[in-house]
Design a protein around this motif. Structure first.
Motif, PDB file in Angstrom:
ATOM      1  N   ARG A 198      -1.383  -1.325  -9.101  1.00 16.75           N
ATOM      2  CA  ARG A 198      -0.431  -0.178  -8.525  1.00 16.75           C
ATOM      3  C   ARG A 198      -0.203   0.669  -9.885  1.00 16.75           C
ATOM      4  N   THR A 233     -11.129  -5.030  -4.434  1.00 17.16           N
ATOM      5  CA  THR A 233     -10.180  -4.214  -5.137  1.00 17.16           C
ATOM      6  C   THR A 233     -10.635  -3.403  -6.356  1.00 17.16           C
ATOM      7  N   ARG A 277     -12.473  -0.507  -4.921  1.00 15.01           N
ATOM      8  CA  ARG A 277     -11.497   0.568  -4.597  1.00 15.01           C
ATOM      9  C   ARG A 277     -10.801   1.498  -5.927  1.00 15.01           C
ATOM     10  N   ARG A 313      -4.839   8.275   1.304  1.00 10.31           N
ATOM     11  CA  ARG A 313      -4.311   7.044   1.815  1.00 10.31           C
ATOM     12  C   ARG A 313      -4.533   6.222   0.442  1.00 10.31           C
ATOM     13  N   GLU A 314      -5.767   6.350  -0.301  1.00 11.32           N
ATOM     14  CA  GLU A 314      -6.070   5.385  -1.413  1.00 11.32           C
ATOM     15  C   GLU A 314      -5.029   5.805  -2.459  1.00 11.32           C
ATOM     16  N   ARG A 328      -2.271   7.041  -2.583  1.00  6.72           N
ATOM     17  CA  ARG A 328      -0.827   6.742  -2.123  1.00  6.72           C
ATOM     18  C   ARG A 328      -0.476   5.197  -2.358  1.00  6.72           C
ATOM     19  N   ASP A 329      -1.618   4.394  -2.044  1.00  8.19           N
ATOM     20  CA  ASP A 329      -1.619   3.171  -2.093  1.00  8.19           C
ATOM     21  C   ASP A 329      -1.705   2.709  -3.560  1.00  8.19           C
TER      22      ASP A 329
END
Length: 253
Positions: free
Chosen positions: A53, A178, A181, A215-216, A218-219
């Motif tokens: 994050r 992960t 991503r 979305r990615e 934000r995540d």
């Protein structure tokens, strides 16, 4: 002011950042990138583990910061610790290496005329004794960064799904899904910074559509696409004034 250059250590970068005292700089979060860093901040040696994050640096106003950013999967062998043990963490190097050794290195950097070069020398000496990173893991990064699926990447390197997951935890700090991503987000946001429309950047990077990229973002980045683009534009404006802009410095509190 931020600056970076390619390191003499394969795949790594050496960066420096001087943060003005009293604030005034635009907050620039460190986004997940699959990397780990050896840091020199406030006369202290630290390690930045792999992020899942965004990380917001704090408490570094008026300080000179330097770092060696290692390519994904290469730092654990050099540091002597599995990446998953440092996931989403910033720790002092003395917690990982001999405190006596870290005191010697700290004294060397304190007296160095170029701390960034001295920090790079620390990494080079350590790499010379720890051996090269596993070439199979480089192939994993290359495959995922090319947009291949985890299954196709596992097949290409000759590993089963469980083996790949276990080795990815040690090398990258998280599983291959992960990592895929994270690498995809970095590709997409690089295109956004280059001025590509969001929908085009999303498709070119391997997202299903713009909503998927949103979305990615934000995540993993903790920002909307619009907020990220505005922040990137603000740093581009600073770059015009200060000649350089941060692309991934992992400064820490």
């Amino acid at each position: 002011m931020y600056d970076e250059r390619a390191s003499r250590l394969d795949g790594a970068f050496v960066w420096t950042r001087t943060v003005p005292a009293g604030g005034g700089a635009v907050p620039y979060p460190v986004l997940p990138d699959g990397c780990m860093d050896l840091l020199w901040i406030g006369d202290t040696l630290l390690v930045a583990g792999p992020d899942t994050r965004a990380y917001a640096p704090q408490g570094i106003g008026g300080q000179y910061c330097a770092g060696v950013r290692f390519a994904p999967g290469t730092a654990p062998a050099l540091l002597g610790v599995p990446a998953h043990e440092l996931r989403d963490r910033r720790v002092e190097l003395a917690d990982l290496w001999s405190p006596a050794e870290v005191r010697r290195l700290t004294a060397r950097l304190v007296s160095a005329t170029d701390p960034a070069e001295a920090l790079e020398a620390v990494a080079l000496r350590r790499a010379a004794t720890s051996g090269p990173p596993d070439p199979l893991l480089r192939a994993v990064v290359d495959g995922l960064n090319a947009g291949r699926t985890v299954a196709a990447t596992a097949d290409a390197v000759g590993l089963g799904a469980r083996q790949l997951h276990r080795r990815s935890l040690d090398a990258f700090g998280y599983g291959p899904k992960t990592l895929a991503r994270v690498l995809r987000l970095q590709r997409a946001l690089a295109l956004v910074r280059a001025g590509k429309p969001y929908a085009e950047a999303a498709l070119a990077a391997g997202c299903a559509d713009q909503a998927h990229l949103a979305r990615e973002t934000r995540d993993l980045a903790g920002l909307t696409l619009g907020a990220y683009a505005a922040l990137a534009d603000a740093y581009a404006a600073l770059a015009n004034r200060d000649t350089s802009t941060p692309s991934g410095s992992r400064t820490t509190a």
